[in-house]
Design a protein around this motif. Structure first.
Motif, PDB file in Angstrom:
ATOM      1  N   GLN A   1      41.909  12.229  67.633  1.00  0.00           N
ATOM      2  CA  GLN A   1      41.019  11.578  68.597  1.00  0.00           C
ATOM      3  C   GLN A   1      39.645  12.264  68.596  1.00  0.00           C
ATOM      4  N   PHE A   2      39.661  13.593  68.568  1.00  0.00           N
ATOM      5  CA  PHE A   2      38.426  14.389  68.508  1.00  0.00           C
ATOM      6  C   PHE A   2      37.640  14.028  67.241  1.00  0.00           C
TER       7      PHE A   2
ATOM      8  N   TYR B   1      38.032  16.356  74.697  1.00  0.00           N
ATOM      9  CA  TYR B   1      37.758  17.781  74.527  1.00  0.00           C
ATOM     10  C   TYR B   1      38.844  18.630  75.191  1.00  0.00           C
ATOM     11  N   GLN B   2      39.239  18.265  76.400  1.00  0.00           N
ATOM     12  CA  GLN B   2      40.263  19.024  77.118  1.00  0.00           C
ATOM     13  C   GLN B   2      41.620  18.953  76.400  1.00  0.00           C
TER      14      GLN B   2
ATOM     15  N   LYS C   1      43.710  22.366  74.852  1.00  0.00           N
ATOM     16  CA  LYS C   1      45.094  22.760  75.149  1.00  0.00           C
ATOM     17  C   LYS C   1      45.763  23.446  73.960  1.00  0.00           C
ATOM     18  N   TYR C   2      45.313  23.148  72.763  1.00  0.00           N
ATOM     19  CA  TYR C   2      45.984  23.624  71.550  1.00  0.00           C
ATOM     20  C   TYR C   2      45.182  24.627  70.725  1.00  0.00           C
ATOM     21  N   PHE C   3      43.884  24.701  70.961  1.00  0.00           N
ATOM     22  CA  PHE C   3      43.031  25.506  70.089  1.00  0.00           C
ATOM     23  C   PHE C   3      42.110  26.418  70.887  1.00  0.00           C
ATOM     24  N   SER C   4      41.788  27.564  70.293  1.00  0.00           N
ATOM     25  CA  SER C   4      40.817  28.485  70.890  1.00  0.00           C
ATOM     26  C   SER C   4      39.413  27.900  70.721  1.00  0.00           C
TER      27      SER C   4
END
Length: 152
Positions: free
Chosen positions: A96-97, A114-115, A119-122
């Motif tokens: 999606q990003f 973005y949120q 949740k999954y990435f730094s």
């Protein structure tokens, strides 16, 4: 829609601008050394190329994804990832990003998108994903505008 036959490349950017092409390759070399999963990077490349209708890059990165062990089934389903159960929530967030960055003029990148990625990435990995998507967009635009065609 016309059928492409015996299409000739307009200009060869790599040959005409070798210093710039080295910088382009340096970005790819850097991205390959990041902690981002290689198969995920290929999903990004393939999906970006699908959106941009870049046949050259779709061909190239499909082959690369298969070499990394990506399943043909998932590759076939990538263009409809939103409807397919074959992708994880993490991959869905990135896809999606990827789509929103690639089609940024439509509505930017939504906060919810973005949120979901956050949740999954730094933050550093998010920066690397942004660079990956934009680098692929840049390469797609070179390939499409110069009419690069993959071998038949």
């Amino acid at each position: 829609m016309s059928t492409i036959t015996n299409q000739e490349q307009r200009v060869n950017v790599k040959a005409l601008e070798p210093n710039c092409w080295k910088l382009i390759i340096d970005i790819e070399t850097y991205l390959a050394q990041t902690s981002l999963d290689k198969k995920l990077r290929e999903l990004i490349k393939m999906r970006t190329s699908q959106i941009n209708k870049c046949a050259f890059c779709i061909d190239l990165h499909t082959k690369d994804a298969i070499k990394l062990g990506e399943s043909e089934r998932r590759i076939f389903a990538l263009s409809v990832w939103e409807e397919s159960p074959l992708f994880t929530d993490k991959e869905r967030a990135v896809l999606q990003f990827t789509e929103e960055i690639t089609e940024i003029a439509k509505h930017g990148v939504r906060e919810a998108t973005y949120q979901a990625v956050k949740k999954y990435f730094s933050d550093q990995e998010i920066a690397q994903i942004i660079i990956s998507v934009n680098h692929m967009n840049f390469l797609n635009r070179i390939a499409v505008s110069t009419k690069m065609v993959h071998p038949s």
